[in-house]
Scaffold this active site. Structure first.
Site, short mmCIF file in Angstrom:
data_model
loop_
_atom_site.label_atom_id
_atom_site.label_comp_id
_atom_site.label_asym_id
_atom_site.label_seq_id
_atom_site.Cartn_x
_atom_site.Cartn_y
_atom_site.Cartn_z
N HIS B 56 0.83 -1.21 0.00
CA HIS B 56 0.00 0.00 0.00
C HIS B 56 0.86 1.26 0.00
O HIS B 56 0.38 2.34 0.35
CB HIS B 56 -0.90 0.02 1.23
CG HIS B 56 -1.71 -1.20 1.42
ND1 HIS B 56 -2.62 -1.62 0.47
CD2 HIS B 56 -1.76 -2.11 2.42
CE1 HIS B 56 -3.20 -2.74 0.91
NE2 HIS B 56 -2.70 -3.07 2.08
N HIS B 218 -7.04 -4.45 -1.09
CA HIS B 218 -6.32 -5.68 -1.40
C HIS B 218 -6.93 -6.35 -2.61
O HIS B 218 -6.72 -7.54 -2.84
CB HIS B 218 -6.40 -6.65 -0.23
CG HIS B 218 -6.05 -6.04 1.08
ND1 HIS B 218 -6.99 -5.48 1.90
CD2 HIS B 218 -4.85 -5.87 1.69
CE1 HIS B 218 -6.38 -5.00 2.98
NE2 HIS B 218 -5.10 -5.21 2.87
#
Lengths: 211, 331, 331, 211
Positions: B56, B218
């Protein structure tokens, strides 16, 4: 045999580690359908670390083995599987204590302690479509069999009940974990956690039956 | 799978080595994979710690430094870190005033941070936790794991980090973090999937004429699979549920954050921001601050998310306060 | 083609509208599509102007502001702007001290800037131009259009912008820009193609097991098509020709810039930077400053470029000088 | 006919605009092989703007028409094509001056002025594999024919020579523009600029021949 010893527990964990590696892609694939595609990878990473620790535990008592497996999982898996499987083995080890062998009944009590730990940590209810839906019927089946049978028989029943539980919740909508974000789209996909829990009980079954 | 990596297993370690070498003035990396502010612990300052799966970036490691995080714990890609990391982070940044854990609402993060907090408290460190759950794509009900923590996390870390920097105590910092959480809403979408390096293939399949609305960070499938749409239509699909949820009303002052998922070029984010400005103006919502760029990503996924935070004077002041991290820097 | 756009024809205009709305404090957008520093012209200050095709964001528009560019001229995607833009930019930023054009060495940019400079000089504005040509992938010979201007442009704009900000005169600023150009070398690579919106399909084909070494920032094919390689191998393929070209020698102090092409996640850039650090250390080249991120991009192309600039004390001082733009900001 | 008038020049530019639109994808495709995939797009954008200006030029002299076309191209095309085609039409217009019709010889002199402008602006030499390699033989062919023939015949020869020039340099390695970065890989691909220049001369030919 009516007793379960350190060798059997270690063999069960070894078998679980081997099968997780063999089925890593399958588990990851299941997880990619309703999760984030890492269950097989994470479990394999953790149990590879566990497998490396097992040789030095061959002389240890059952509690030490269970706790070492649990701590290793917590420290290496991450995600939700790490705390859940880690807690299962920690509680199992705590219940088994400093014994080198336990009776089938005592092993059953330890399995139930592990299950209760998983339920507390994950706050999962039955039918949430999680590993609890395989683990709870497995522990129940073990308990209902162990009075009349030896541990190998009880674990056969447990493994069958785990598989049945896994399949029973496959059509359901998930209500915990990342699968829950899918809503209706999570239905009709097997839960990766319930699948790996079934492999766990199958591994324990084969370790004890083969001993 | 085409990535600039050496091997999936070494990716996080090597990226941390690169970060450590690049930002010697800001951070150091300690075992077991914890990014710590170079001058931590700072005596009397509340430590602010976050963490989560890798993939991320720049979140969270890029936000460690003056006025933001004191430490970040990167897990394996898309996998929450392990409690050992959060415990080490908490110990490394504790300056005696306690430590706040900012946790994104994902089952794994919750459990691992919970374990770490128990362990840290066992060692006598005061720990408070706030869970960020700002993703309006998820129904917040008994039937889900609750809203995911997404773009709002970046804003919370900046604002809360500024409060800790100026010496606010743990209870006050925690309450501020809860206020940010209560006033922030996000939603994301994807044009393409991402590929977890260890998995080696795309997390999900998506057609050339499809997009996924309400996706998680995700690649968790979202609210609905839609036919390809224009940037303006996509912006409406994301921003309307956000505006309606809090709800944001005429006269509200907001921070608007248009975030890239990793594979989306900046030029497209500005096209989206243009429409955000129009839609907010239509509702009388006043954009007082903005942030545009790829700050909370999903590897190389193409797509974007939009976050709105309802500001009050203190939040605005703390947003403007100095920050000096690898990814956010001003004054 | 999957993009967050409304229509290829409106992309640049809409992105500029988004930029203008987002950065009211920094810039304004004037006709015909020129991004001008909000406080331009500044009396007595040399104006620094650059420009080029769109699709390389944040370059150049994201670099307009205090301590960097006074104006940027975005053309259509991957197409140099037209002279009308550079003329308008030059007139808008001329504070009486003349204007420097920083031009990337692409045939179109050269010709259009040349036309604009002639027109501006015709209107009595002193214009100097420096061409950046830092791409070692291209043989610099009579048989090519010469080296392309790539990553070195970002560094030149920062350093030269700082010199102009502190009041250096046009001849000095131009000489500094030439010094940066003489000391900077770059090379890039791609894992995937990009898609020009108006074309609607990938600029080039590339197999799942191939990468393109020496690619230009428009997806121009590079030196060679290679089999897929690790990040460390890719870094060697890019950095070795760079180190050998100037050459960079033991004892040299450098700024190392690892740049993402648009579709490459930050985590991968740090893996590359780690190897850059190792290779420079092996040669005794000292990395004194670094920049890691996607600053000169090719739409959503996956890949990276590496730039090394041999620093002297003044360049280092000017690199550190305050900058406040949409994409680069410190102090 | 022996004279070329404003109507013919406008018709030639119109035809060129139409054909650029029709062959936009083809030109872009050629450019994607050895350039940056925008030649067709950019030329079409510029000539769409030119086409919009043509109606108001119907009463203008040849020089005004040429210069308006050139200025519009410079202001709308960008890239290398904008300054090059823009310069061609600017110089052509300047050479044609304030006349409403010119002789075939005068038109040839204007074409050559345009060519010289392109060569100066682009600094391209013969065999660099650029538009010059189509334009130079076209202008030469026109010149060598115009003494004995009418402009329609000379433009037929020019268009044929442009096509021949385009094809002649196709096997070569490019030495200017973005194609030059390809080195050996640029060989055996047609040059987009030489291709569009061929279309220009074919358009002029058909405008004059059809008049």
């Amino acid at each position: 045999m009516t007793e379960i010893g350190a060798a059997e527990l270690i063999r069960g964990v070894e078998l679980f580690a081997e099968r997780l590696r063999e089925r890593k892609a399958e588990l990851t694939d299941l997880d990619s359908k309703i999760g984030d595609a890492d269950h097989g990878i994470n479990m394999d990473r953790g149990f590879t670390a566990v497998a490396a620790k097992l040789p030095e535990l061959s002389e240890a008592d059952l509690g030490t083995i269970g706790k070492a497996v649990g701590m290793t999982l917590i420290s290496t898996v991450g995600g939700a599987s790490g705390p859940l499987y880690g807690t299962f083995f920690l509680r199992l080890g705590t219940a088994l204590g400093d014994r080198r062998t336990v009776s089938g009944q005592e092993f059953g009590a330890a399995l139930r302690a592990g299950l209760e730990g998983v339920k507390q940590r994950g706050r999962a209810e039955p039918d949430d479509k999680t590993m609890v839906d395989a683990m709870a019927p497995a522990v129940d089946a073990y308990d209902s069999r162990i009075g009349e049978a030896d541990p190998a028989d009880a674990l056969r029943a447990a493994a069958a009940a785990a598989a049945e539980g896994r399949d029973r919740v496959t059509p359901l909508v998930a209500r915990k974990g990342r699968a829950s974000y899918l809503g209706e789209r999570s239905a009709h996909h097997a839960d990766p956690g319930a699948t790996s829990t079934t492999i766990l009980f199958e591994s324990l079954r084969d370790a004890i039956a083969g001993a | 799978m085409k990535k600039l990596i050496n091997a999936p297993d070494s990716l996080v370690d090597e990226a941390l080595a690169g970060m450590a070498a690049a930002h010697l003035d800001l951070i150091r990396v300690i075992e077991p994979n914890v990014i710590v502010r170079a001058d931590a612990p700072r005596k009397g300052k509340v430590g602010v710690v976050s963490g989560g799966g890798s993939g991320h970036e720049p979140m969270h490691g890029g936000f460690v430094g003056l006025g933001m995080l004191d430490a970040a714990c990167p897990g394996a890609v898309f996998t929450s870190p392990v409690p050992d990391q959060m415990l080490a982070a908490t110990k490394a940044v504790d300056g005696g005033a306690g430590v706040l854990h900012i946790v994104k609402n994902y089952t794994g993060d919750i459990m691992n941070f919970e374990l770490a907090a128990e362990l840290a408290q066992g060692e006598g460190i005061e720990v408070a936790s706030v869970v960020i759950a700002d993703d309006v794509a998820v129904q917040d009900s008994l039937y889900t794991a609750g809203r995911r923590g997404v773009g709002g996390t970046v804003l919370a870390e900046k604002i809360v980090g500024a409060a800790a920097e100026e010496g606010q105590d743990l209870a006050t910092v925690k309450a501020l973090c809860e206020r940010v959480q209560a006033n922030v809403r996000s939603m994301g979408m994807a044009l393409t999937s991402c590929t977890v390096p260890a998995a080696g293939k795309p997390t999900f399949e998506i057609g050339d004429d499809e997009l996924e609305i309400g996706i998680g960070i995700h690649g968790e499938p979202g609210r609905e699979r839609r036919a390809m749409a224009t940037a303006d239509e996509v912006t409406e699909m994301l921003l309307t549920p956000i505006l309606d949820d809090l709800p944001f009303s005429s006269g509200d002052r907001v921070l608007a954050f248009v975030n890239g998922m990793g594979g989306t070029p900046l030029i497209e984010l500005y096209v989206v921001y243009r429409k955000v400005v129009q839609m907010c103006a239509d509702r009388g919502v006043r954009i007082e601050r903005n942030l545009i760029g790829s700050y909370i990503t999903s590897l190389e996924m193409a797509g974007c998310s939009i976050t709105l935070l309802k500001l009050d004077d203190e939040m605005t002041r703390l947003w403007d306060a100095p920050v000096h991290t690898a990814a956010l820097r001003w004054q």
